[in-house]
Design an enzyme around this catalytic site. Structure first.
Site, PDB file in Angstrom:
ATOM      1  N   ASP A 199       0.795  -1.229   0.000  1.00 19.03           N
ATOM      2  CA  ASP A 199       0.000   0.000   0.000  1.00 19.03           C
ATOM      3  C   ASP A 199       0.829   1.281   0.000  1.00 19.03           C
ATOM      4  OD1 ASP A 199       1.014  -0.358   2.534  1.00 19.03           O
ATOM      5  OD2 ASP A 199      -0.892  -0.315   3.597  1.00 19.03           O
ATOM      6  N   ASP A 204       3.430  -0.906  11.819  1.00 15.72           N
ATOM      7  CA  ASP A 204       2.982   0.414  11.388  1.00 15.72           C
ATOM      8  C   ASP A 204       2.299   1.068  12.578  1.00 15.72           C
ATOM      9  OD1 ASP A 204       2.285   1.916   8.535  1.00 15.72           O
ATOM     10  OD2 ASP A 204       0.919   2.382  10.182  1.00 15.72           O
ATOM     11  N   SER A 244       5.918   7.592  13.661  1.00 13.35           N
ATOM     12  CA  SER A 244       5.688   6.277  13.075  1.00 13.35           C
ATOM     13  C   SER A 244       6.444   5.159  13.764  1.00 13.35           C
ATOM     14  CB  SER A 244       6.034   6.303  11.601  1.00 13.35           C
ATOM     15  OG  SER A 244       7.427   6.212  11.454  1.00 13.35           O
ATOM     16  N   ARG A 266       8.478   3.286  12.037  1.00 13.83           N
ATOM     17  CA  ARG A 266       9.540   2.854  11.119  1.00 13.83           C
ATOM     18  C   ARG A 266      10.845   2.619  11.858  1.00 13.83           C
ATOM     19  NH1 ARG A 266       9.107   8.449   7.938  1.00 13.83           N
ATOM     20  NH2 ARG A 266       6.995   7.681   8.045  1.00 13.83           N
TER      21      ARG A 266
HETATM   22  C1  MIC Z   1       3.240   6.533   8.541  1.00 14.79           C
HETATM   23  O1  MIC Z   1       2.027   6.721   8.535  1.00 14.79           O
HETATM   24  O2  MIC Z   1       4.048   7.377   8.957  1.00 14.79           O
HETATM   25  C2  MIC Z   1       3.770   5.208   8.034  1.00 14.79           C
HETATM   26  C3  MIC Z   1       4.499   5.434   6.775  1.00 14.79           C
HETATM   27  O3  MIC Z   1       2.653   4.373   7.765  1.00 14.79           O
HETATM   28  C4  MIC Z   1       4.676   4.596   9.092  1.00 14.79           C
HETATM   29  C5  MIC Z   1       5.313   3.323   8.715  1.00 14.79           C
HETATM   30  C6  MIC Z   1       6.588   3.370   7.961  1.00 14.79           C
HETATM   31  O4  MIC Z   1       7.305   4.353   7.933  1.00 14.79           O
HETATM   32  O5  MIC Z   1       6.935   2.325   7.407  1.00 14.79           O
HETATM   33  C7  MIC Z   1       3.975   4.349  10.421  1.00 14.79           C
HETATM   34  O6  MIC Z   1       3.009   4.999  10.727  1.00 14.79           O
HETATM   35  O7  MIC Z   1       4.462   3.532  11.206  1.00 14.79           O
HETATM   36 FE1  SF4 Z   2      -0.839   4.667   4.966  1.00 16.01          FE
HETATM   37 FE2  SF4 Z   2       0.251   5.376   7.311  1.00 16.01          FE
HETATM   38 FE3  SF4 Z   2      -1.154   7.115   5.819  1.00 16.01          FE
HETATM   39 FE4  SF4 Z   2      -2.399   5.173   6.994  1.00 16.01          FE
HETATM   40  S1  SF4 Z   2      -1.288   6.822   8.002  1.00 16.01           S
HETATM   41  S2  SF4 Z   2      -2.732   5.843   4.897  1.00 16.01           S
HETATM   42  S3  SF4 Z   2      -0.927   3.513   6.851  1.00 16.01           S
HETATM   43  S4  SF4 Z   2       0.795   6.142   5.295  1.00 16.01           S
END
Ligand code: MIC
Ligand code: SF4
Length: 776
Positions: free
Chosen positions: A105, A170, A662, A664
């Site tokens: 996604d 996530d 996040s 990450r």
């Molecule tokens: C986000 O919403 O910041 C992300 C991208 O979904 C991150 C995950 C990521 O950086 O892989 C999250 O919320 O953990």
């Molecule tokens: Fe995707 Fe994270 Fe945005 Fe949700 S908050 S739509 S999981 S990037």
């Protein structure tokens, strides 16, 4: 293959094993002397691994005791799954210990519209999608290919179940709490715990009770409840805590509305959020093809498993009267700057910002439910009848194929398109900077979104784009005016005829009367596929997207060259970071997402939007040891690389709530990759602190927050007391000896939050090194 009726689900694989959970909970209850428990405690404690062994002395103190938990399921998205799988692969197991799903996604870029965007993204990310798919086949993981939807929406539609404990790589994993479970966002290394069957450790969170009374009315939605609460709690207010909602106001909310509230618990740093099982949850389970799960949950609820005990004690109770809530707009640049819509126009005027915005964006994992879409379609139809179209680009990202297909069947898509909306692919798109914006590429401008997060540069890569968060209905109504000061509840839009048009409050329907349309059936993976161990996972040697992981070296022992025994080697301070430093600052997303599986390449973005407190500049670091051929300053990754080349381990000094945002884990892997061994913070965000520990970086907290300013770049740091701690001597805390550049020497006290297990991770260089030792 397309179908209009909902897909049949294999509910055996997704129904929590209620009777064994309740049995385990009863064991814990006995150990705890049968005190009344909150719902969150029930779910957590029913998942404690071997309680008789792990709850030594019968003690379990919220905010103190580390719990060893057995999650039932893991979900991973394409950006974070790469690192998680690279780590899992190096553990050498043949299959996963629990059911796992992968969701493609994040890597889909929004440019023109669903079909062409998807096609282009599949080509440009082929290597990564192939890698994820082959790993899924090898280890028996359910693989949701690009276009199927956003992880959190798919989890809610297919896997979430009352009383379940799940991990997701996530931070918005808590979205599944809308179905009365505990879903917790973690880094990939934590997911590897669950995937290898290693008990997953969590410090027993405090539980905040949020008592809901009254009724939402008019334009107020569940999104406004969480936007309002974010303003109250701030981005730090939920750290180390679970938000458990209760009271008469819960039952009225749709399951998807509750999911929106739980989703954005991440924005206040909460471990997760949950709600007692309700009739609306049952209805949602039934409509999404999981009637057997609902029946099992009904029985578990009858035994008192799915709600709090009477007289359960919360660490704090917050009262919210839903009748008093008004639509709220949060931002810019932080999700906790909440302004009620009635005061928003004044706020914009006071700040001197232009009274206009340049795009309206709805959907995402936070707000793309059927209910959200019927309410925005209602507004679009009202506007169309008045002859209006959207004044600004108006984009919608459906959360899943099921939602997209149902929107289309029920003429919601056409209602939006009729007023100028573009429906994008079922993916994260603009929410994570996968937005090729062709209109505003620089300069100050504002956008309105129904997303959850609004840190600088997040959506379009422009630091000056102010992202304001609001409910989908507010974003939609305002998109017809284009003005930030427009309040659809009180204001009208002038029509060419000279007449005035005023919206009526939106009407909505929480579940489709005709059931959900399944859409393209080829998006649905085989449930619980058998592992195919012969599958080859291809990582090309010269790949720029994927790189096999080299285990991190230990800080100690002869090979490390560290003469200080079990104290960290002498470290040099690379940088003192000023103020807000989210994981988006530490490891930016957008164009960098393509390197999520390549540690060397993605590390080039380390802290590139962080502010150096010595001088106040962004992405500038000082190199006090530079040689004649090098300038004395460089970018932050530039100086980090110089330190690595000199084999000079280093440390960071950081401010409050370091690493918020996040899950990450790149934000921990990257500094470690360049040689960071310790970070001293005024305070840390939970997921990030754990991610650091997992990768063998020592996180320390200032006891006296003013010590932050006493340490600067180039200073030398030595730990004192770590050796004792690693040798099991009762904890006396770790002191840090600072030798300033000018020769001045002093010591400061620090605190740490390392459990016994976490100390093993530090000792062996990473949690994975430790797991590998255990498994071999
Ligand atoms: C986000 O919403 O910041 C992300 C991208 O979904 C991150 C995950 C990521 O950086 O892989 C999250 O919320 O953990
Ligand atoms: Fe995707 Fe994270 Fe945005 Fe949700 S908050 S739509 S999981 S990037």
């Amino acid at each position: 293959a397309s179908s209009t009726s909902s897909v049949q689900k294999d509910c055996t694989s997704v129904t929590p094993p209620y009777s064994s959970l309740i049995k385990n909970l009863n064991t814990v209850r006995d150990i705890l002397g049968n005190r009344p428990l909150t719902l969150a405690e029930k779910i957590l404690y029913s998942h404690i691994h071997a309680p008789q062994k792990s709850l030594v002395n019968g003690r379990l103190v919220r905010g103190e005791t580390y719990l060893q938990l057995s999650p039932e399921r893991v979900a991973m998205q394409d950006a974070s799954a790469q690192m998680a799988l690279l780590q899992f692969m190096s553990a050498g197991l043949a299959k996963c210990a629990v059911p796992v799903s992968i969701h493609c996604d994040h890597l889909i870029q929004a440019v023109k519209g669903a079909a062409s965007d998807l096609e282009r993204s599949i080509i440009s990310n082929k290597e990564v999608f192939d890698f994820l798919e082959s790993a899924a086949r090898k280890y028996g993981i359910e693989f949701w290919r690009p276009g199927s939807g956003i992880i959190h929406q798919i989890v809610l539609e297919n896997y979430a179940a009352p009383g379940m404990l799940m991990l997701g790589t996530d931070s918005h994993t808590p979205n599944a709490g809308g179905l009365g479970m505990l879903a917790i966002g973690v880094g990939g290394a934590d997911a590897v715990d669950a995937m290898t069957g290693t008990p997953w450790e969590l410090k027993a969170p405090e539980i905040v009770g949020i008592h809901l009374t009254g009724k939402l009315n008019g334009w107020a939605t569940p999104k406004d409840l969480i936007l309002h609460l974010a303003g109250k709690l701030t981005v730090r207010g939920g750290t180390g805590r679970i938000l458990e909602y209760f009271g008469p106001g819960v039952a009225d909310q749709s399951c998807t509305g509750l999911a929106t509230i739980a989703n954005m618990g991440a924005e206040v740093g909460a471990t997760t959020s949950t709600f007692p099982y309700s009739a609306n949850m049952r209805a949602y389970l039934e409509k999404t093809g999981r009637a057997p799960v609902a029946r099992a949950a009904d029985e578990a609820a009858a035994q008192g498993f799915l709600s709090a005990d009477k007289d359960a004690e919360y660490d704090e109770v917050i009262e919210i009267n839903l009748s008093e809530l008004e639509p709220t707009i949060n931002g810019p640049f932080t999700p906790d700057l909440a302004t009620p819509i009635s005061a928003f126009g004044k706020f914009i005027e006071k700040e001197g910002w232009k009274d206009e915005f340049s795009a309206g964006l709805i959907g995402s994992c936070t707000n793309s439910s059927y209910q959200d879409m019927t309410s925005v379609a209602d507004l679009a139809r009202q506007a169309k009848a008045a002859g209006l179209t959207a004044k600004v680009p108006f984009l919608c990202t459906p959360g899943s194929e099921q939602i997209r297909a149902t929107m289309e069947r029920d003429n919601l898509t056409s209602a939006l398109e009729d007023v100028g909306a573009t429906v994008l692919a079922n993916a994260c798109g603009p929410c994570i900077g996968q937005w090729k914006r062709e209109d505003k590429t620089d300069g100050e401008n504002a956008i309105l979104t129904s997303f959850n997060r609004n840190f600088k540069s997040r959506n379009d890569g422009n630091r000056l784009t102010m992202n304001f968060l609001a409910s989908p209905t507010i974003v939609t109504a305002m998109s017809f005016s284009g003005k930030l000061s427009f309040n659809p509840i009180t204001d009208s839009i002038p029509l060419p005829s000279g007449e005035l048009f005023k919206f009526s409050p939106p009407t909505s329907q929480d579940l489709p009367s005709a059931g959900f349309a399944a859409g393209d059936l080829s998006y649905y993976p085989t449930p619980s596929p058998a592992p195919q161990p012969d599958t080859e996972i291809v990582v090309q040697k010269d790949s720029q997207r994927l790189e096999l992981l080299e285990p991190f070296a230990s800080h100690f022992g002869t090979e490390s060259g560290n003469p200080r025994g079990l104290e960290l080697p002498e470290l040099k301070v690379l940088l003192r970071v000023r103020g807000k430093c989210t994981t988006d600052h530490i490891s930016a997303a957008g164009p960098w997402l393509k390197y999520k599986g390549h540690l060397t390449n993605i590390s080039e973005n380390l802290l590139i939007t962080a502010v150096n407190d010595e001088g106040g500049e962004v992405n500038v670091a000082f190199d006090h040891d530079h040689d004649a051929s090098q300038p004395s300053t460089d970018t932050i990754p530039g100086v980090a690389k110089r330190f690595k080349a000199r084999k000079q381990p280093w440390a960071l000094i950081v401010d409050d709530n370091y690493g918020e945002g996040s899950a990450r884990e790149h934000a921990a892997l990257q500094p470690r990759f360049y040689g960071c061994s310790m970070i001293i913070a005024r305070s840390f965000a939970r997921i990030h602190e754990t991610n650091l520990k997992k990768q063998g970086v020592l996180p320390l907290w200032f006891v006296d927050k003013s010590d932050y300013s006493r340490i600067g770049s180039g200073d030398k740091l030595e730990t004192i007391g770590l050796e004792d701690l690693l040798n099991g001597v009762p904890d006396a805390g770790i002191r840090v000896k600072v030798t300033k550049l000018n020769g001045e020497v002093f010591e400061i006290p620090t605190r740490h939050t390392m459990s016994t297990d976490q100390l093993h991770w530090l000792r062996y260089g990473s949690a994975l090194n430790y797991i590998r030792r255990q498994l071999s």
